[in-house]
Design an enzyme around this catalytic site. Structure first.
Site, PDB file in Angstrom:
ATOM      1  N   GLY A  30       0.834  -1.183   0.000  1.00 14.63           N
ATOM      2  CA  GLY A  30       0.000   0.000   0.000  1.00 14.63           C
ATOM      3  C   GLY A  30       0.874   1.240   0.000  1.00 14.63           C
ATOM      4  O   GLY A  30       2.092   1.162   0.189  1.00 14.63           O
ATOM      5  N   TYR A  31       0.230   2.381  -0.185  1.00 13.59           N
ATOM      6  CA  TYR A  31       0.952   3.644  -0.305  1.00 13.59           C
ATOM      7  C   TYR A  31       0.448   4.658   0.708  1.00 13.59           C
ATOM      8  O   TYR A  31      -0.744   4.921   0.795  1.00 13.59           O
ATOM      9  CB  TYR A  31       0.815   4.201  -1.732  1.00 13.59           C
ATOM     10  CG  TYR A  31       1.586   3.349  -2.697  1.00 13.59           C
ATOM     11  CD1 TYR A  31       2.911   3.636  -2.985  1.00 13.59           C
ATOM     12  CD2 TYR A  31       1.014   2.223  -3.262  1.00 13.59           C
ATOM     13  CE1 TYR A  31       3.644   2.826  -3.829  1.00 13.59           C
ATOM     14  CE2 TYR A  31       1.742   1.403  -4.106  1.00 13.59           C
ATOM     15  CZ  TYR A  31       3.053   1.715  -4.387  1.00 13.59           C
ATOM     16  OH  TYR A  31       3.786   0.899  -5.209  1.00 13.59           O
ATOM     17  N   LEU A  32       1.406   5.220   1.460  1.00  8.98           N
ATOM     18  CA  LEU A  32       1.111   6.328   2.356  1.00  8.98           C
ATOM     19  C   LEU A  32       1.128   7.637   1.579  1.00  8.98           C
ATOM     20  O   LEU A  32       0.478   8.600   1.955  1.00  8.98           O
ATOM     21  CB  LEU A  32       2.126   6.372   3.501  1.00  8.98           C
ATOM     22  CG  LEU A  32       2.069   5.162   4.440  1.00  8.98           C
ATOM     23  CD1 LEU A  32       3.296   5.114   5.334  1.00  8.98           C
ATOM     24  CD2 LEU A  32       0.798   5.195   5.273  1.00  8.98           C
ATOM     25  N   ASN A  84      -3.439   4.648   1.799  1.00 11.63           N
ATOM     26  CA  ASN A  84      -4.521   5.083   0.918  1.00 11.63           C
ATOM     27  C   ASN A  84      -5.293   3.869   0.416  1.00 11.63           C
ATOM     28  O   ASN A  84      -4.775   2.749   0.394  1.00 11.63           O
ATOM     29  CB  ASN A  84      -3.945   5.844  -0.282  1.00 11.63           C
ATOM     30  CG  ASN A  84      -3.199   7.091   0.122  1.00 11.63           C
ATOM     31  OD1 ASN A  84      -3.548   7.748   1.095  1.00 11.63           O
ATOM     32  ND2 ASN A  84      -2.160   7.415  -0.622  1.00 11.63           N
TER      33      ASN A  84
END
Length: 157
Positions: A30-32, A84
């Protein structure tokens, strides 16, 4: 500059790489931050966790800053919960072809059907042998960046 990642990306035209693979690993990430100039990724790869920061690409799209540190899987799981929307899942196959390792990612979920191979190089002009299953080069095409696939999945194109 240290911590440079130099790689080229290609679409994959057949599943022949599966027979040549030396390993297969399941990945969730996942992406912060998905800002193309500074992505922050959390990844669980097999039984290990990683936190990675990547800078924006150079003009050719082959080179960018990359810093990565291994973290515990519990920490990675907690951080993925903060990411996100759009957690990516994929199977990664490692294939040795000639003198280079290719990482072939078979995407799952909303990116199912997309298969991309990456080869890491020591310099941008480095020559390498291309396996028969390597298709169109997509190096530098932002829609194929994992951070963008998490926001705009392949199945919606």
């Amino acid at each position: 500059m240290e911590h440079l990642e130099i790689e080229r990306k290609f679409l994959v035209t057949s599943d022949a790489y599966r027979h040549e693979a030396t390993s297969q690993t399941r990945i969730a990430q996942g992406y912060l931050s998905t800002d193309p100039d500074r992505t922050v990724r959390v990844r669980i790869m097999g039984d290990k966790g990683f936190l990675t920061i990547k800078g924006g690409p150079n003009d050719s799209g082959t080179t960018r800053f990359e810093w990565e540190i291994e973290i515990g899987t519990a920490e990675a799981t907690n951080l993925i919960d903060l990411c996100n929307t759009g957690i990516l899942e994929k199977h990664r196959y490692e294939v040795l072809y000639g003198n280079h390792f290719f990482e072939v990612d078979e995407f799952l979920g909303e990116n199912k059907g997309l298969v991309i191979a990456e080869v890491e190089l020591n310099h941008e002009d480095e020559k390498f042998e291309k396996p028969e299953w390597l298709g169109e080069e997509v190096t530098g095409q932002k829609k194929y960046y994992n951070s963008q696939l998490s926001r705009n999945p392949y199945t919606t194109w």
